[in-house]
Design a protein around this motif. Sequence first.
Motif, PDB file in Angstrom:
ATOM      1  N   ARG A   5      52.159 -63.103 124.475  1.00  0.00           N
ATOM      2  CA  ARG A   5      53.049 -62.046 124.970  1.00  0.00           C
ATOM      3  C   ARG A   5      52.735 -60.724 124.275  1.00  0.00           C
ATOM      4  O   ARG A   5      52.141 -60.698 123.183  1.00  0.00           O
ATOM      5  CB  ARG A   5      54.513 -62.421 124.741  1.00  0.00           C
ATOM      6  CG  ARG A   5      54.888 -62.635 123.280  1.00  0.00           C
ATOM      7  CD  ARG A   5      56.367 -62.959 123.109  1.00  0.00           C
ATOM      8  NE  ARG A   5      56.681 -64.337 123.488  1.00  0.00           N
ATOM      9  CZ  ARG A   5      57.893 -64.882 123.318  1.00  0.00           C
ATOM     10  NH1 ARG A   5      58.884 -64.156 122.806  1.00  0.00           N
ATOM     11  NH2 ARG A   5      58.116 -66.134 123.664  1.00  0.00           N
ATOM     12  N   ASP A   6      53.139 -59.647 124.898  1.00  0.00           N
ATOM     13  CA  ASP A   6      53.054 -58.321 124.302  1.00  0.00           C
ATOM     14  C   ASP A   6      54.420 -57.996 123.706  1.00  0.00           C
ATOM     15  O   ASP A   6      55.427 -57.952 124.423  1.00  0.00           O
ATOM     16  CB  ASP A   6      52.673 -57.273 125.339  1.00  0.00           C
ATOM     17  CG  ASP A   6      51.240 -57.420 125.816  1.00  0.00           C
ATOM     18  OD1 ASP A   6      50.422 -57.970 125.055  1.00  0.00           O
ATOM     19  OD2 ASP A   6      50.936 -56.983 126.947  1.00  0.00           O
ATOM     20  N   VAL A   7      54.436 -57.766 122.401  1.00  0.00           N
ATOM     21  CA  VAL A   7      55.691 -57.528 121.694  1.00  0.00           C
ATOM     22  C   VAL A   7      55.867 -56.029 121.474  1.00  0.00           C
ATOM     23  O   VAL A   7      55.023 -55.380 120.838  1.00  0.00           O
ATOM     24  CB  VAL A   7      55.699 -58.268 120.346  1.00  0.00           C
ATOM     25  CG1 VAL A   7      56.970 -57.958 119.566  1.00  0.00           C
ATOM     26  CG2 VAL A   7      55.550 -59.774 120.558  1.00  0.00           C
ATOM     27  N   VAL A  14      52.775 -51.578 121.234  1.00  0.00           N
ATOM     28  CA  VAL A  14      52.928 -53.008 121.484  1.00  0.00           C
ATOM     29  C   VAL A  14      51.814 -53.725 120.735  1.00  0.00           C
ATOM     30  O   VAL A  14      50.741 -53.163 120.482  1.00  0.00           O
ATOM     31  CB  VAL A  14      52.854 -53.371 122.992  1.00  0.00           C
ATOM     32  CG1 VAL A  14      53.966 -52.713 123.767  1.00  0.00           C
ATOM     33  CG2 VAL A  14      51.489 -53.012 123.563  1.00  0.00           C
ATOM     34  N   VAL A  15      52.079 -54.973 120.358  1.00  0.00           N
ATOM     35  CA  VAL A  15      51.037 -55.823 119.793  1.00  0.00           C
ATOM     36  C   VAL A  15      50.949 -57.100 120.612  1.00  0.00           C
ATOM     37  O   VAL A  15      51.973 -57.632 121.072  1.00  0.00           O
ATOM     38  CB  VAL A  15      51.279 -56.161 118.302  1.00  0.00           C
ATOM     39  CG1 VAL A  15      51.063 -54.942 117.428  1.00  0.00           C
ATOM     40  CG2 VAL A  15      52.650 -56.755 118.080  1.00  0.00           C
ATOM     41  N   ARG A  16      49.743 -57.561 120.823  1.00  0.00           N
ATOM     42  CA  ARG A  16      49.508 -58.812 121.524  1.00  0.00           C
ATOM     43  C   ARG A  16      49.677 -59.960 120.526  1.00  0.00           C
ATOM     44  O   ARG A  16      49.066 -59.968 119.460  1.00  0.00           O
ATOM     45  CB  ARG A  16      48.103 -58.823 122.107  1.00  0.00           C
ATOM     46  CG  ARG A  16      47.694 -60.098 122.827  1.00  0.00           C
ATOM     47  CD  ARG A  16      48.422 -60.299 124.137  1.00  0.00           C
ATOM     48  NE  ARG A  16      48.340 -59.142 125.008  1.00  0.00           N
ATOM     49  CZ  ARG A  16      47.287 -58.852 125.786  1.00  0.00           C
ATOM     50  NH1 ARG A  16      46.209 -59.617 125.787  1.00  0.00           N
ATOM     51  NH2 ARG A  16      47.319 -57.788 126.572  1.00  0.00           N
ATOM     52  N   ALA A  17      50.520 -60.907 120.878  1.00  0.00           N
ATOM     53  CA  ALA A  17      50.834 -62.007 119.977  1.00  0.00           C
ATOM     54  C   ALA A  17      50.662 -63.344 120.686  1.00  0.00           C
ATOM     55  O   ALA A  17      50.731 -63.428 121.924  1.00  0.00           O
ATOM     56  CB  ALA A  17      52.269 -61.869 119.454  1.00  0.00           C
ATOM     57  N   TYR A  18      50.454 -64.378 119.891  1.00  0.00           N
ATOM     58  CA  TYR A  18      50.232 -65.722 120.405  1.00  0.00           C
ATOM     59  C   TYR A  18      51.004 -66.707 119.532  1.00  0.00           C
ATOM     60  O   TYR A  18      51.099 -66.535 118.314  1.00  0.00           O
ATOM     61  CB  TYR A  18      48.745 -66.091 120.340  1.00  0.00           C
ATOM     62  CG  TYR A  18      47.825 -65.119 121.030  1.00  0.00           C
ATOM     63  CD1 TYR A  18      47.409 -65.334 122.341  1.00  0.00           C
ATOM     64  CD2 TYR A  18      47.365 -63.981 120.368  1.00  0.00           C
ATOM     65  CE1 TYR A  18      46.549 -64.441 122.978  1.00  0.00           C
ATOM     66  CE2 TYR A  18      46.513 -63.085 120.997  1.00  0.00           C
ATOM     67  CZ  TYR A  18      46.111 -63.319 122.299  1.00  0.00           C
ATOM     68  OH  TYR A  18      45.271 -62.436 122.920  1.00  0.00           O
ATOM     69  N   SER A  67      46.490 -54.760 121.649  1.00  0.00           N
ATOM     70  CA  SER A  67      47.404 -54.108 120.708  1.00  0.00           C
ATOM     71  C   SER A  67      47.101 -52.618 120.640  1.00  0.00           C
ATOM     72  O   SER A  67      45.944 -52.204 120.530  1.00  0.00           O
ATOM     73  CB  SER A  67      47.277 -54.732 119.314  1.00  0.00           C
ATOM     74  OG  SER A  67      47.765 -56.058 119.312  1.00  0.00           O
ATOM     75  N   THR A  68      48.145 -51.820 120.693  1.00  0.00           N
ATOM     76  CA  THR A  68      47.997 -50.369 120.736  1.00  0.00           C
ATOM     77  C   THR A  68      47.248 -49.844 119.524  1.00  0.00           C
ATOM     78  O   THR A  68      47.540 -50.216 118.386  1.00  0.00           O
ATOM     79  CB  THR A  68      49.381 -49.700 120.800  1.00  0.00           C
ATOM     80  OG1 THR A  68      50.148 -50.277 121.860  1.00  0.00           O
ATOM     81  CG2 THR A  68      49.250 -48.205 121.041  1.00  0.00           C
ATOM     82  N   PHE A  69      46.294 -48.986 119.776  1.00  0.00           N
ATOM     83  CA  PHE A  69      45.532 -48.309 118.734  1.00  0.00           C
ATOM     84  C   PHE A  69      46.473 -47.540 117.814  1.00  0.00           C
ATOM     85  O   PHE A  69      47.410 -46.884 118.273  1.00  0.00           O
ATOM     86  CB  PHE A  69      44.526 -47.385 119.422  1.00  0.00           C
ATOM     87  CG  PHE A  69      43.737 -46.494 118.531  1.00  0.00           C
ATOM     88  CD1 PHE A  69      43.019 -47.006 117.470  1.00  0.00           C
ATOM     89  CD2 PHE A  69      43.692 -45.131 118.773  1.00  0.00           C
ATOM     90  CE1 PHE A  69      42.276 -46.171 116.653  1.00  0.00           C
ATOM     91  CE2 PHE A  69      42.941 -44.289 117.963  1.00  0.00           C
ATOM     92  CZ  PHE A  69      42.241 -44.810 116.903  1.00  0.00           C
ATOM     93  N   SER A  70      46.228 -47.604 116.500  1.00  0.00           N
ATOM     94  CA  SER A  70      47.079 -46.914 115.530  1.00  0.00           C
ATOM     95  C   SER A  70      46.208 -46.295 114.448  1.00  0.00           C
ATOM     96  O   SER A  70      46.055 -46.842 113.362  1.00  0.00           O
ATOM     97  CB  SER A  70      48.088 -47.895 114.903  1.00  0.00           C
ATOM     98  OG  SER A  70      48.933 -47.245 113.977  1.00  0.00           O
ATOM     99  N   PRO A  71      45.599 -45.136 114.728  1.00  0.00           N
ATOM    100  CA  PRO A  71      44.696 -44.515 113.761  1.00  0.00           C
ATOM    101  C   PRO A  71      45.420 -44.171 112.462  1.00  0.00           C
ATOM    102  O   PRO A  71      46.582 -43.777 112.469  1.00  0.00           O
ATOM    103  CB  PRO A  71      44.220 -43.250 114.481  1.00  0.00           C
ATOM    104  CG  PRO A  71      45.279 -42.965 115.495  1.00  0.00           C
ATOM    105  CD  PRO A  71      45.802 -44.300 115.918  1.00  0.00           C
ATOM    106  N   GLY A  72      44.728 -44.369 111.347  1.00  0.00           N
ATOM    107  CA  GLY A  72      45.306 -44.063 110.055  1.00  0.00           C
ATOM    108  C   GLY A  72      46.160 -45.169 109.474  1.00  0.00           C
ATOM    109  O   GLY A  72      46.757 -44.993 108.406  1.00  0.00           O
ATOM    110  N   ARG A  73      46.228 -46.318 110.149  1.00  0.00           N
ATOM    111  CA  ARG A  73      47.041 -47.411 109.604  1.00  0.00           C
ATOM    112  C   ARG A  73      46.480 -47.869 108.259  1.00  0.00           C
ATOM    113  O   ARG A  73      45.273 -47.842 108.025  1.00  0.00           O
ATOM    114  CB  ARG A  73      47.081 -48.585 110.583  1.00  0.00           C
ATOM    115  CG  ARG A  73      45.731 -49.222 110.895  1.00  0.00           C
ATOM    116  CD  ARG A  73      45.936 -50.396 111.858  1.00  0.00           C
ATOM    117  NE  ARG A  73      44.698 -50.893 112.460  1.00  0.00           N
ATOM    118  CZ  ARG A  73      43.939 -51.851 111.952  1.00  0.00           C
ATOM    119  NH1 ARG A  73      44.265 -52.409 110.796  1.00  0.00           N
ATOM    120  NH2 ARG A  73      42.844 -52.249 112.592  1.00  0.00           N
TER     121      ARG A  73
END
Length: 275
Positions: A5-7, A14-18, A67-73
């Motif tokens: 699912r996408d959380v 959103v992050v893709r999770a399993y 999962s959404t890109f998050s530059p600088g994480r």
Amino acid sequence: MTDARDVPLPDGRVVRAYAAGPTDAALTVVWHHGSPQTGALLQPLLDAGRPRGIRWVSVARPGYSGSTFSPGRDVASVAGDIAAVADAYAVGSFAVAGASGGGPHALACSALLGERVTGVVCFAGVAPFSDVPWWWDGMQSPGGLRAAVAGREARLAHAEVAEFDPAQFGERDWAALDGEWAPLGQDAQAAGREGADGATDDDVAFTQPWGFELRQVQAPVLLVQGGEDRVIPPAHAPAQLAELDLGELWLRPRDGHVSVLRALPVALDWLLAPR
């Protein structure tokens, strides 16, 4: 059956999770994938968890598959993502495990989520960055991490010209990749075809301040390290052990970066053991 699912997250990402395994399991283990991987649950994980009644949860880090890109994480940022995913799957407390680039992210969860994390296993995990000889010595192909020290743009430029060096893996690694851990290699190739954003941001995060200190890790930690590792040299494990209050090191002298994962079943037994 895997529940993918996408959380949604509070910041709009959103992050893709399993998740897979019994919902009433005595232990849920959140798996932190290496760099690069898609984040999908790999068959060797499911095979090792099934006879032990373990439930697995896995999350693709930002910039990887869905999962959404998050530059600088930074490394620490994973903890909030994992907390949200655990809530989405109605998981209270859980253990964490990670391999290679997943190791620092597993440690971040224990450091920042407190008693919610009951135990940590790191296979061939990266140590906090220090630009000194021991951190680099023994890396067959350090180009990506060396570029990451200069920042994201330098790391992306390196990705455009870099080629895979098969000498990173020894004979035992290749035997594992030709055998039970073949899904890991296949998944890494799939992640690589999707682009360099995820692996780039991982490497930059590893070579910058992580956002927490190892002494903040509260849960017992098992470090599993191969003595023949040419990707993350063996010196990284004792460096982490020295900073952990509840650390334990299993050195497997003949294993490399992939073959060390053959210790997974015994490491799961370690997580399940009462303390």
